[in-house]
Design an enzyme around this catalytic site. Structure first.
Site, mmCIF file in Angstrom:
data_model
loop_
_atom_site.group_PDB
_atom_site.id
_atom_site.type_symbol
_atom_site.label_atom_id
_atom_site.label_comp_id
_atom_site.label_asym_id
_atom_site.label_seq_id
_atom_site.Cartn_x
_atom_site.Cartn_y
_atom_site.Cartn_z
ATOM 1 N N GLN A 13 0.827 -1.208 0.000
ATOM 2 C CA GLN A 13 0.000 0.000 0.000
ATOM 3 C C GLN A 13 0.862 1.259 0.000
ATOM 4 O OE1 GLN A 13 -2.472 -1.079 3.352
ATOM 5 N NE2 GLN A 13 -0.685 -1.835 4.463
ATOM 6 N N ASP B 45 1.166 -0.311 13.177
ATOM 7 C CA ASP B 45 1.598 0.970 13.762
ATOM 8 C C ASP B 45 2.043 0.810 15.216
ATOM 9 O OD1 ASP B 45 -1.550 0.766 13.627
ATOM 10 O OD2 ASP B 45 -1.054 1.759 15.502
ATOM 11 N N ASP C 141 -6.832 -5.764 14.337
ATOM 12 C CA ASP C 141 -6.651 -4.318 14.147
ATOM 13 C C ASP C 141 -6.371 -4.069 12.669
ATOM 14 O OD1 ASP C 141 -6.189 -1.631 14.385
ATOM 15 O OD2 ASP C 141 -4.362 -1.820 15.573
ATOM 16 N N THR D 18 -7.219 -2.653 8.570
ATOM 17 C CA THR D 18 -7.681 -1.491 7.801
ATOM 18 C C THR D 18 -9.140 -1.742 7.424
ATOM 19 O OG1 THR D 18 -6.871 -2.583 5.824
ATOM 20 C CG2 THR D 18 -5.391 -0.991 6.839
ATOM 21 N N ASP D 19 -9.709 -0.876 6.618
ATOM 22 C CA ASP D 19 -11.070 -1.094 6.112
ATOM 23 C C ASP D 19 -11.086 -2.359 5.245
ATOM 24 O OD1 ASP D 19 -11.857 1.269 7.323
ATOM 25 O OD2 ASP D 19 -11.665 2.476 5.512
HETATM 26 N N1 AG3 Z 1 -7.316 0.481 11.792
HETATM 27 C C1 AG3 Z 1 -8.672 0.925 11.497
HETATM 28 C C2 AG3 Z 1 -8.712 2.018 10.505
HETATM 29 C C3 AG3 Z 1 -10.039 2.251 9.936
HETATM 30 C C4 AG3 Z 1 -10.127 3.645 9.509
HETATM 31 N N2 AG3 Z 1 -11.061 3.816 8.478
HETATM 32 C C5 AG3 Z 1 -11.236 4.957 7.821
HETATM 33 N N3 AG3 Z 1 -10.610 6.037 8.214
HETATM 34 N N4 AG3 Z 1 -12.029 4.963 6.810
HETATM 35 C C6 AG3 Z 1 -6.470 1.410 12.381
HETATM 36 C C7 AG3 Z 1 -5.152 0.874 12.714
HETATM 37 C C8 AG3 Z 1 -4.619 1.537 13.905
HETATM 38 N N5 AG3 Z 1 -3.850 0.668 14.699
#
Ligand code: AG3
Length: 276
Positions: free
Chosen positions: A31, A86, A155, A157-158
């Site tokens: 990404q 992260d 944890d 992403t989308d």
């Molecule tokens: N993970 C979830 C991020 C989702 C955000 N979505 C959005 N902004 N459309 C985050 C990872 C942090 N450890």
């Protein structure tokens, strides 16, 4: 000239934050990654133009995602984090003295490397002797684990791009198999107002696999809709009640009252989840 970062939350609705400086930009194997410094949100981490975490509210997300399952468990020793490169979730997991080992498996080494360099407040966990970092596909990694973990935290992403696999039913089945007796999983499950279909679909999958699945929510100012859902699933126990005392952890957002309150859903959201 003013520089702004803009994320499209949903078609026709965007969040913009003024950028002080671009700290880092790179294409990882999976990404596009950017780190910005902003006045309003502090330092922010962006993957494929989607805000992942910001200095002003990352603690809310990470404390909701981590402390609810860890405190719903009477004695979490072995914890797995899938995604979370992260380091924010890892940092929170390691605050629990019961935890003997925290394994973080992320597919994208680039995110971990950038976080170690550019997100100092997030990444304090990586150097902890109890932390184990594995660069691998979370789906495969979890499929191979058998009754190894007390808590599994997703944890992700989308559900687009590399994160998509972490919303599949087969993944939740593997998590169930990877849990020790009494085990608990928690996953971030998106926004119920702007993405009701995703929330419904994901919750439906999790609750078809686990005997107990409960949605909970918390504020999240920099994610679409300003608040966020998580789903906690267990092999039996009710996750909406803390099972133990936090043992002196200094929380910024979490408290036992907030733990209980997080499971109280608006009638409309609750109705959506039961109508499957
Ligand atoms: N993970 C979830 C991020 C989702 C955000 N979505 C959005 N902004 N459309 C985050 C990872 C942090 N450890």
């Amino acid at each position: 000239m003013e520089l702004w970062f803009t994320e499209e939350w949903i078609p026709g609705l965007k969040l913009s934050v003024q950028v002080k400086s671009l700290v880092h930009k790179t294409k990882t194997k999976f990404q596009e990654l950017a780190v910005y410094d902003t006045e309003a949100l502090g330092r922010i981490l962006v993957l494929d133009d989607v805000i992942q975490t910001t200095e002003v509210d990352e603690h809310i997300y990470h404390e909701c995602l981590v402390h609810v399952p860890l405190l719903a468990h009477p004695n979490p020793e072995e914890v797995l984090i899938v995604g979370g490169g992260d380091g924010g979730s890892l940092r929170e997991v390691l605050k629990h003295r019961t935890v003997k080992r925290a394994t973080l498996v992320d597919i994208d080494e680039g995110v971990i490397e950038a976080s170690k360099k550019f997100l100092p407040q997030w990444n304090t966990g990586f150097s902890d002797p109890r932390a184990r970092v594995v660069i691998a596909n979370g789906l495969d990694f979890v499929a191979e684990a058998k009754e190894e973990y007390d808590v599994v935290i997703v944890d992700s992403t989308d559900p687009i791009g590399p994160g998509e696999a972490l919303f599949r039913e087969e993944f939740y089945r593997s998590i169930k198999g990877a849990l020790r007796p009494g085990g608990i999983m928690a996953a971030q499950t998106e926004n119920p107002i702007f993405m009701p279909d995703i929330v419904k679909m994901v919750f439906g999958r999790i609750s078809s696999v686990f005997p107990v699945a409960k949605l909970y929510t918390g504020p999240m100012p920099t994610y679409p809709g300003g608040f966020w859902s998580y789903t906690c699933a267990t092999l039996g126990p009710d996750p909406s009640e803390p099972a133990r005392d936090a043992g002196g952890i200094a929380f910024r957002y979490y408290s036992p009252e907030i733990h209980r309150r997080a499971f109280v859903l608006a009638p409309e959201v609750a109705k959506d989840l039961s109508a499957r």
